[in-house]
Design an enzyme around this catalytic site. Structure first.
Site, PDB file in Angstrom:
ATOM      1  N   LYS A 114       0.799  -1.227   0.000  1.00 45.85           N
ATOM      2  CA  LYS A 114       0.000   0.000   0.000  1.00 45.85           C
ATOM      3  C   LYS A 114       0.832   1.278   0.000  1.00 45.85           C
ATOM      4  O   LYS A 114       0.403   2.301  -0.533  1.00 45.85           O
ATOM      5  CB  LYS A 114      -0.960  -0.002   1.194  1.00 45.85           C
ATOM      6  CG  LYS A 114      -2.031  -1.076   1.093  1.00 45.85           C
ATOM      7  CD  LYS A 114      -3.041  -0.965   2.207  1.00 45.85           C
ATOM      8  CE  LYS A 114      -4.136  -2.011   2.029  1.00 45.85           C
ATOM      9  NZ  LYS A 114      -5.233  -1.826   2.962  1.00 45.85           N
ATOM     10  N   ASP A 167     -10.074   2.447   1.835  1.00 44.02           N
ATOM     11  CA  ASP A 167     -10.097   1.899   3.199  1.00 44.02           C
ATOM     12  C   ASP A 167     -10.635   2.940   4.165  1.00 44.02           C
ATOM     13  O   ASP A 167     -11.432   2.640   5.059  1.00 44.02           O
ATOM     14  CB  ASP A 167      -8.684   1.498   3.651  1.00 44.02           C
ATOM     15  CG  ASP A 167      -8.163   0.264   2.958  1.00 44.02           C
ATOM     16  OD1 ASP A 167      -8.968  -0.615   2.607  1.00 44.02           O
ATOM     17  OD2 ASP A 167      -6.932   0.164   2.781  1.00 44.02           O
ATOM     18  N   SER A 189       1.268  -0.029  12.051  1.00 47.46           N
ATOM     19  CA  SER A 189       1.722   1.299  11.619  1.00 47.46           C
ATOM     20  C   SER A 189       1.930   1.361  10.109  1.00 47.46           C
ATOM     21  O   SER A 189       2.613   2.250   9.617  1.00 47.46           O
ATOM     22  CB  SER A 189       3.032   1.672  12.339  1.00 47.46           C
ATOM     23  OG  SER A 189       4.047   0.694  12.093  1.00 47.46           O
ATOM     24  N   MET A 219      -2.722   0.316   6.127  1.00 47.30           N
ATOM     25  CA  MET A 219      -4.075   0.189   6.681  1.00 47.30           C
ATOM     26  C   MET A 219      -4.180   0.922   8.011  1.00 47.30           C
ATOM     27  O   MET A 219      -5.175   1.617   8.279  1.00 47.30           O
ATOM     28  CB  MET A 219      -4.461  -1.277   6.846  1.00 47.30           C
ATOM     29  CG  MET A 219      -5.810  -1.490   7.506  1.00 47.30           C
ATOM     30  SD  MET A 219      -7.207  -0.732   6.633  1.00 47.30           S
ATOM     31  CE  MET A 219      -7.629  -2.048   5.495  1.00 47.30           C
TER      32      MET A 219
END
Length: 273
Positions: free
Chosen positions: A70, A106, A130, A133
């Site tokens: 991500k 998200d 951390s 997400m």
């Protein structure tokens, strides 16, 4: 008659360390129900740069991005939408004629679930993780009005940075921490991994909490979710997160927003993994 794949079929995909069938079933169900000429397939990769280049070169319309990609994908795309820029995490890539834009759906899912379950911002939370997400969760918590919370992260550098960005405290572990809301944003409890049976928070921490939120989508009933239900806590599951963020992705890819009934049907179908 079932849809026939043809030269004009648009392809969407996902990239994850441990691909699942949830997104594949969710998106393909809606393509079928809404008679859209799309196909969705889940992938993993050991070469993220090559995978992103493939999305661009092959005209892949959209890509869902999961752990651990991500944040790593950000330097490889062309632009960040405001949702991804603020959080510095991408879970959705949209390809417009070779120009790749990163989004974060998200955050939308977390925000909607905090509202749906009426999680009071006066409560104290402990957010474990951390990464990308966790960053989306922390941002949603802050915007929901939470002032008192802890970022629990073994990686001190990223944990401290995430806590400082939102005005929360960082702790390396849960030792000495008691919280009303427990949120797991790590792979602990995720199916197919080495920590699939690991309880993300101790039974003592769960007993002291009011709300338990696990963003892990598969299995739907993670060890944390099972333990929280056994102790009669208010529970929010990762399967709910996944379904809400997936419908936002679907709309970005296709320009079509499914009805509430189609959404419920697709989410139910996807859970039958």
């Amino acid at each position: 008659m079932s849809r026939m794949i043809n030269k004009d079929t648009r392809i969407c995909m996902s990239l994850a360390a441990r691909p699942t069938n949830f997104g594949t079933r969710f998106h393909n169900y809606l393509y079928e129900a809404l008679e859209l000429d799309y196909l969705y397939k889940a992938f993993t990769t050991q070469d993220l740069a090559a995978a992103i280049a493939g999305i661009r070169a092959l005209g892949i319309r959209g890509c869902g991005v999961s752990m651990p990609f991500k944040q790593a994908c950000i330097p490889l795309i062309d632009e960040l939408a405001p949702s991804a820029a603020v959080i510095h995490s991408v879970n959705t890539i949209v390809n417009n004629d070779g120009y790749l834009t990163g989004y974060n759906t998200d955050y939308i899912a977390i925000e909607k679930l905090l509202q749906k379950y009426d999680v009071a911002p006066q409560l104290t939370f402990a957010l474990q993780g951390s990464g990308g997400m966790a960053s989306a969760v922390a941002c949603a918590l802050k915007n929901h009005g939470f002032h008192h919370g802890y970022i629990i992260a073994r990686d001190d550098e990223s944990g401290k940075a995430l806590a400082a960005a939102h005005g929360y405290q960082h702790h390396h572990t849960m030792e000495g921490v008691t919280a009303d809301v427990l949120i797991n944003a790590t792979p602990l409890g995720m199916a197919g991994g080495p920590e699939a049976e690991t309880l993300a928070f101790s039974s003592t921490a769960i007993a002291a909490a009011q709300v338990v939120f696990d963003v892990v989508a598969l299995p739907e009933h993670t060890p944390l979710i099972r333990s929280a239900r056994e102790q009669n806590k208010k529970v929010i599951s990762g399967a709910e997160v996944f379904a809400i963020q997936a419908v936002e992705q679907f709309s970005l890819y296709t320009g079509v927003r499914p009805s509430d009934e189609h959404f419920r049907q697709a989410a139910a179908w996807a859970r039958q993994v």
